[in-house]
Design a protein around this motif. Structure first.
Motif, PDB file in Angstrom:
ATOM      1  N   PRO A 498      89.017  35.896  38.005  1.00 37.99           N
ATOM      2  CA  PRO A 498      87.879  36.170  37.126  1.00 37.99           C
ATOM      3  C   PRO A 498      86.846  35.041  37.211  1.00 37.99           C
ATOM      4  O   PRO A 498      87.169  33.905  37.555  1.00 37.99           O
ATOM      5  CB  PRO A 498      88.513  36.236  35.733  1.00 37.99           C
ATOM      6  N   ILE A 499      85.594  35.375  36.896  1.00 36.28           N
ATOM      7  CA  ILE A 499      84.509  34.387  36.948  1.00 36.28           C
ATOM      8  C   ILE A 499      83.879  34.262  35.564  1.00 36.28           C
ATOM      9  O   ILE A 499      83.991  35.161  34.728  1.00 36.28           O
ATOM     10  CB  ILE A 499      83.445  34.794  37.983  1.00 36.28           C
ATOM     11  N   PRO A 500      83.198  33.147  35.280  1.00 37.38           N
ATOM     12  CA  PRO A 500      82.494  33.025  34.002  1.00 37.38           C
ATOM     13  C   PRO A 500      81.407  34.097  33.869  1.00 37.38           C
ATOM     14  O   PRO A 500      80.802  34.512  34.867  1.00 37.38           O
ATOM     15  CB  PRO A 500      81.891  31.613  34.068  1.00 37.38           C
ATOM     16  N   PHE A 501      81.139  34.494  32.647  1.00 40.20           N
ATOM     17  CA  PHE A 501      80.139  35.537  32.418  1.00 40.20           C
ATOM     18  C   PHE A 501      78.762  35.090  32.892  1.00 40.20           C
ATOM     19  O   PHE A 501      77.959  35.924  33.347  1.00 40.20           O
ATOM     20  CB  PHE A 501      80.093  35.903  30.928  1.00 40.20           C
ATOM     21  N   ASP A 502      78.459  33.799  32.789  1.00 38.99           N
ATOM     22  CA  ASP A 502      77.144  33.310  33.225  1.00 38.99           C
ATOM     23  C   ASP A 502      76.872  33.678  34.685  1.00 38.99           C
ATOM     24  O   ASP A 502      75.742  34.052  35.038  1.00 38.99           O
ATOM     25  CB  ASP A 502      77.064  31.783  33.056  1.00 38.99           C
ATOM     26  N   GLN A 503      77.891  33.573  35.552  1.00 40.42           N
ATOM     27  CA  GLN A 503      77.700  33.917  36.962  1.00 40.42           C
ATOM     28  C   GLN A 503      77.445  35.410  37.137  1.00 40.42           C
ATOM     29  O   GLN A 503      76.602  35.830  37.934  1.00 40.42           O
ATOM     30  CB  GLN A 503      78.932  33.499  37.772  1.00 40.42           C
ATOM     31  N   GLU A 504      78.193  36.219  36.395  1.00 40.07           N
ATOM     32  CA  GLU A 504      77.982  37.669  36.460  1.00 40.07           C
ATOM     33  C   GLU A 504      76.587  38.037  35.971  1.00 40.07           C
ATOM     34  O   GLU A 504      75.916  38.904  36.549  1.00 40.07           O
ATOM     35  CB  GLU A 504      79.048  38.384  35.627  1.00 40.07           C
ATOM     36  N   LEU A 505      76.114  37.352  34.938  1.00 38.90           N
ATOM     37  CA  LEU A 505      74.790  37.649  34.373  1.00 38.90           C
ATOM     38  C   LEU A 505      73.689  37.298  35.369  1.00 38.90           C
ATOM     39  O   LEU A 505      72.708  38.055  35.509  1.00 38.90           O
ATOM     40  CB  LEU A 505      74.600  36.872  33.069  1.00 38.90           C
ATOM     41  N   GLU A 506      73.819  36.171  36.081  1.00 33.41           N
ATOM     42  CA  GLU A 506      72.815  35.789  37.068  1.00 33.41           C
ATOM     43  C   GLU A 506      72.725  36.834  38.180  1.00 33.41           C
ATOM     44  O   GLU A 506      71.640  37.156  38.666  1.00 33.41           O
ATOM     45  CB  GLU A 506      73.153  34.415  37.651  1.00 33.41           C
ATOM     46  N   HIS A 507      73.866  37.356  38.598  1.00 34.16           N
ATOM     47  CA  HIS A 507      73.859  38.385  39.642  1.00 34.16           C
ATOM     48  C   HIS A 507      73.206  39.670  39.133  1.00 34.16           C
ATOM     49  O   HIS A 507      72.457  40.336  39.875  1.00 34.16           O
ATOM     50  CB  HIS A 507      75.297  38.663  40.096  1.00 34.16           C
ATOM     51  N   ALA A 526      66.119  44.138  28.500  1.00 30.60           N
ATOM     52  CA  ALA A 526      66.221  43.255  27.329  1.00 30.60           C
ATOM     53  C   ALA A 526      67.594  42.583  27.331  1.00 30.60           C
ATOM     54  O   ALA A 526      68.594  43.182  27.752  1.00 30.60           O
ATOM     55  CB  ALA A 526      66.025  44.058  26.040  1.00 30.60           C
ATOM     56  N   TYR A 527      67.639  41.339  26.844  1.00 32.37           N
ATOM     57  CA  TYR A 527      68.890  40.583  26.793  1.00 32.37           C
ATOM     58  C   TYR A 527      69.142  40.119  25.366  1.00 32.37           C
ATOM     59  O   TYR A 527      68.213  39.636  24.690  1.00 32.37           O
ATOM     60  CB  TYR A 527      68.831  39.366  27.723  1.00 32.37           C
ATOM     61  N   ASP A 528      70.350  40.293  24.913  1.00 37.01           N
ATOM     62  CA  ASP A 528      70.768  39.799  23.593  1.00 37.01           C
ATOM     63  C   ASP A 528      72.117  39.083  23.777  1.00 37.01           C
ATOM     64  O   ASP A 528      73.178  39.607  23.450  1.00 37.01           O
ATOM     65  CB  ASP A 528      70.887  40.970  22.613  1.00 37.01           C
ATOM     66  N   ILE A 529      72.062  37.902  24.336  1.00 37.61           N
ATOM     67  CA  ILE A 529      73.264  37.153  24.720  1.00 37.61           C
ATOM     68  C   ILE A 529      73.654  36.203  23.579  1.00 37.61           C
ATOM     69  O   ILE A 529      72.983  35.192  23.338  1.00 37.61           O
ATOM     70  CB  ILE A 529      73.041  36.369  26.031  1.00 37.61           C
ATOM     71  N   GLN A 530      74.745  36.541  22.897  1.00 32.79           N
ATOM     72  CA  GLN A 530      75.223  35.719  21.779  1.00 32.79           C
ATOM     73  C   GLN A 530      76.500  34.944  22.121  1.00 32.79           C
ATOM     74  O   GLN A 530      76.907  34.065  21.363  1.00 32.79           O
ATOM     75  CB  GLN A 530      75.477  36.615  20.559  1.00 32.79           C
ATOM     76  N   ALA A 531      77.147  35.295  23.230  1.00 33.85           N
ATOM     77  CA  ALA A 531      78.381  34.604  23.634  1.00 33.85           C
ATOM     78  C   ALA A 531      78.468  34.599  25.157  1.00 33.85           C
ATOM     79  O   ALA A 531      78.168  35.604  25.807  1.00 33.85           O
ATOM     80  CB  ALA A 531      79.615  35.290  23.053  1.00 33.85           C
ATOM     81  N   THR A 532      78.830  33.459  25.709  1.00 36.05           N
ATOM     82  CA  THR A 532      78.970  33.341  27.171  1.00 36.05           C
ATOM     83  C   THR A 532      80.266  32.646  27.581  1.00 36.05           C
ATOM     84  O   THR A 532      80.576  32.583  28.774  1.00 36.05           O
ATOM     85  CB  THR A 532      77.790  32.548  27.752  1.00 36.05           C
ATOM     86  N   ASP A 533      81.035  32.149  26.628  1.00 34.42           N
ATOM     87  CA  ASP A 533      82.214  31.334  26.951  1.00 34.42           C
ATOM     88  C   ASP A 533      83.445  32.215  27.191  1.00 34.42           C
ATOM     89  O   ASP A 533      84.438  32.154  26.472  1.00 34.42           O
ATOM     90  CB  ASP A 533      82.474  30.343  25.816  1.00 34.42           C
ATOM     91  N   PHE A 534      83.356  33.064  28.196  1.00 38.46           N
ATOM     92  CA  PHE A 534      84.498  33.911  28.540  1.00 38.46           C
ATOM     93  C   PHE A 534      84.408  34.278  30.014  1.00 38.46           C
ATOM     94  O   PHE A 534      83.382  34.029  30.671  1.00 38.46           O
ATOM     95  CB  PHE A 534      84.549  35.167  27.668  1.00 38.46           C
ATOM     96  N   VAL A 535      85.496  34.850  30.544  1.00 42.18           N
ATOM     97  CA  VAL A 535      85.542  35.231  31.953  1.00 42.18           C
ATOM     98  C   VAL A 535      85.811  36.723  32.063  1.00 42.18           C
ATOM     99  O   VAL A 535      86.305  37.356  31.121  1.00 42.18           O
ATOM    100  CB  VAL A 535      86.642  34.446  32.717  1.00 42.18           C
ATOM    101  N   LEU A 536      85.506  37.256  33.246  1.00 44.98           N
ATOM    102  CA  LEU A 536      85.709  38.674  33.512  1.00 44.98           C
ATOM    103  C   LEU A 536      85.725  38.883  35.024  1.00 44.98           C
ATOM    104  O   LEU A 536      85.255  38.028  35.787  1.00 44.98           O
ATOM    105  CB  LEU A 536      84.638  39.522  32.836  1.00 44.98           C
ATOM    106  N   PRO A 537      86.265  40.016  35.507  1.00 41.81           N
ATOM    107  CA  PRO A 537      86.274  40.262  36.953  1.00 41.81           C
ATOM    108  C   PRO A 537      84.864  40.351  37.515  1.00 41.81           C
ATOM    109  O   PRO A 537      83.951  40.890  36.875  1.00 41.81           O
ATOM    110  CB  PRO A 537      87.001  41.604  37.078  1.00 41.81           C
ATOM    111  N   GLN A 538      84.670  39.808  38.722  1.00 40.91           N
ATOM    112  CA  GLN A 538      83.354  39.825  39.344  1.00 40.91           C
ATOM    113  C   GLN A 538      82.905  41.256  39.626  1.00 40.91           C
ATOM    114  O   GLN A 538      83.700  42.125  39.978  1.00 40.91           O
ATOM    115  CB  GLN A 538      83.389  39.020  40.635  1.00 40.91           C
ATOM    116  N   LEU A 539      81.625  41.504  39.410  1.00 39.55           N
ATOM    117  CA  LEU A 539      80.992  42.808  39.636  1.00 39.55           C
ATOM    118  C   LEU A 539      81.569  43.900  38.738  1.00 39.55           C
ATOM    119  O   LEU A 539      81.536  45.076  39.086  1.00 39.55           O
ATOM    120  CB  LEU A 539      81.127  43.236  41.104  1.00 39.55           C
TER     121      LEU A 539
END
Length: 643
Positions: A498-507, A526-539
């Protein structure tokens, strides 16, 4: 005919016939052995009475075991005439006791006693046929008679395990039967030992080779079973752990435990027969005692292998090392002729109790955080109960068995079943992991291909080409963004964690930037980003955004807005992809129309397997769609593996 005889079937038929013949021979031999009654067990070979440690005289019942504990037990009476006449051999097996058989006139019939070099010289003098024999001189005898290496293991107070076969025809010829009375004395040289007479002395009447027949038909079958346990210990569990892709010290420790448990049980069964193959009685005692100690050491190592805490493992290492040092010290005392292994065994067993109790307490301390500790403690319950029963039986004498043999067997079988189930579970998990990795790779390829398929590349490059004339700076920025997007898709094929959400968001932003070139003002983001400190599978968010763009606002004449939002709840992180597009009926069957819905099942599976996540989709026709990805916080343990 030649073809039939040359087939493989005849090979199997021939092997089957040989096996059946072998089984038939064994069955016939066993039938003859049990039918003819070629052996007979007795507690003692004298009919009369006996006295324990100078106490009152009791009648002898040779058919029942004598369970009295003793330091010196004396039997007097006549030899068992019926058994002596019916059988050719009388085999006396003893453990850690001296004995002497004499007539009432004081003549020695047979005995087991220690003789040093001087005693052997005196015996040689008494039996010398030639008075001119040079060996009768002390200097010559001392120079030429050397004690062999096996005899060097003996002590004046070490009887060991001894088997003495006496031919009954000799007894009959010497007039030992009939009216002649005998005195048979058995002495236990170990003051601490509280073993019963039946535990250390055994009489077997038999025909020729009766001991070997009894060994073959009564002892060999369980020995083969325990040899199978040894095989499992040496090969099955270590190899299984290795095949699963990693060296698991727990499997190696349990493999050693199985091997030495099998050897321990073989030693227990072989005790009355060891002296048939090993000449020195002290060596027989050493072998059986060392096997006991090896089993205890492997038990400690196995218990230690199931500890997970740094402090508890350190303490267990010290305990195991100290116990091994104690055992080595006892062996050194044996071979330096200071004290034999049986004499030091009480001290070693005290260390055994202390070590096992301490390791059990350490397992108790981990019972909350270590599931294996619970299983281990539960599995050792039968052994603990059996030891308590043995202690009670030592004083109450309510059974002529060792309960710890059964308790240890139950414990070991339970452990073997548990380990086999654990191996099977790990094997299935390994297969499932390989399948997941394959599906992950296929999903990445599918997503990448869906994003760089010809019409997408055509639209993107066409938009960039148009920008080259209208707005060269924007065209340059779009080209760089498109290149980075393609590189991100290619890089995704190399990642498995899994990758950090920030990387997924940039893609996602690169993808939406390119799509906005195509749709223009019809696509708002539109973006409403209230949390980024988590991971998830890429793409894993890409298919949801793609659906929102192409099949949501893209199908709406006036266009619309795609919103990407995140939030943190008490138990999970959520990613919400929503649009105000045309919507769809979530209950209608999906059509194989080439849309991005094709990758949704793989996305759901990857989220479930890698992070324990799930996808919920709600849609209303004419109003839009909301896709929510829920990532439990418990599944965020994979964050440590992110590279």
């Amino acid at each position: 005919m030649v073809k039939v005889l040359g087939s493989k079937k005849w090979t199997f038929v021939g092997i089957g016939i040989v096996v059946l013949l072998l089984i038939g021979l064994v069955a016939y031999g066993a039938h003859y052995f049990f039918k003819v009654d070629t052996t007979r067990n007795q507690s003692i070979f004298i009919e009369g009475e006996y006295s324990v440690d100078g106490g009152e005289w009791k009648p002898i019942d040779a058919e029942k075991p004598i369970n009295d504990t003793f330091h010196k037990i004396v039997f007097k009476g006549k030899m068992n005439e019926a058994s002596t006449l019916l059988y050719a051999n009388m085999t006396v097996s003893s453990q850690n006791v001296w004995y002497t058989m004499k007539t009432t006139q004081g003549d020695t019939v047979f005995e087991l006693t220690y003789r040093n070099k001087e005693a052997l010289r005196q015996l040689y003098l008494e039996n010398a046929a030639d008075p001119n024999d040079p060996m009768l001189q002390k200097d010559v005898f001392d120079q030429n008679y050397t004690i062999g290496p096996l005899q060097d293991l003996s002590f004046p107070d070490t009887p060991g395990y001894w088997t003495n076969t006496i031919f009954t025809t000799t007894l009959n010829a010497d007039g030992m039967l009939g009216e002649k009375d005998f005195i048979f004395e058995v002495e236990n040289p170990y003051p601490f030992a509280q073993q019963s007479f039946s535990e250390c002395f055994h009489v077997l009447y038999s025909e020729a080779n009766g001991s070997y027949l009894k060994f073959f038909f009564e002892i060999m079958p369980p020995l083969l079973a325990f040899l199978l346990v040894c095989f499992f210990g040496m090969f099955l569990f270590p190899v299984a752990g290795f095949i699963l892709g990693k060296i698991n010290i727990k499997y190696f420790a349990f493999g050693a435990l199985c091997f030495f448990w099998g050897m321990f049980m073989i030693g227990q069964r072989m005790v009355p027969y060891l002296n048939l193959w090993i000449a020195d009685p002290a060596a027989c005692m050493i072998i059986e005692t060392v096997l006991d100690y090896c089993l205890i050491i492997t038990i400690m190592i196995y218990l230690k292998a199931n500890l997970t805490g740094r402090v508890t493992r350190a303490i267990s290492n010290v305990i195991t090392a100290l116990y091994i040092a104690v055992v080595i010290g006892a062996i050194i005392l044996q071979f330096t002729r200071v004290r034999d292994l049986y004499a030091t065994s009480p001290n070693v067993y005290l260390c055994t109790v202390a070590g096992i109790v301490t390791l059990t307490i350490l397992l108790f301390t981990e019972i909350r955080n270590n599931k294996e500790a619970v299983i281990i403690l539960a599995s050792w319950t039968p052994l603990t109960i059996s030891i308590l029963l043995d202690v009670i039986n030592h004083y109450a004498h309510f059974a002529d068995v060792h309960f710890y043999h059964f308790g240890l067997a139950i414990t070991m079988i339970y452990q073997m079943v548990h380990l086999v189930r654990d191996l099977r579970k790990q094997y299935l998990a390994s297969i499932r992991y390989q399948q997941m990795q394959k599906e992950l790779y296929e999903a990445k390829v599918s997503v990448m291909v869906s994003q760089i398929q010809p019409h997408f590349m055509y639209n993107a490059l066409t938009s960039i080409a148009m920008m080259c004339k209208i707005d060269p700076d924007t065209a340059q920025e779009a080209t760089v963004t498109f290149a980075k997007y393609l590189r991100g898709n290619m890089d995704s094929l190399k990642r498995t964690n899994p990758i950090p959400f920030d990387q997924e968001l940039e893609h996602l932003k690169k993808y939406l930037y390119i799509e906005k070139l195509r749709f223009g003002k019809k696509l708002n983001v539109a973006y409403d980003i209230q949390a980024t400190d988590f991971v998830l599978p890429q793409l894993s968010i890409q298919p949801l955004v793609e659906n929102a763009v192409k099949h949501g606002v893209g199908m709406k004449k006036k266009g619309g807005t795609v919103t990407i939002a995140t939030r943190e709840t008490e138990k999970a992180y959520e990613v919400i992809v929503s649009d105000d597009g045309v919507g769809f009926d979530v209950n209608a069957p999906q059509k194989e129309d080439g849309r991005s819905h094709v990758g949704m099942e793989n996305t759901r599976r990857r989220l479930k397997e890698m992070c324990g996540g799930e996808v919920n989709i709600e849609s209303t026709i004419g109003e839009g769609t909301v896709a929510t990805v829920i990532l439990p916080k418990e599944g965020q343990k994979n964050e440590d593996t992110v590279s």
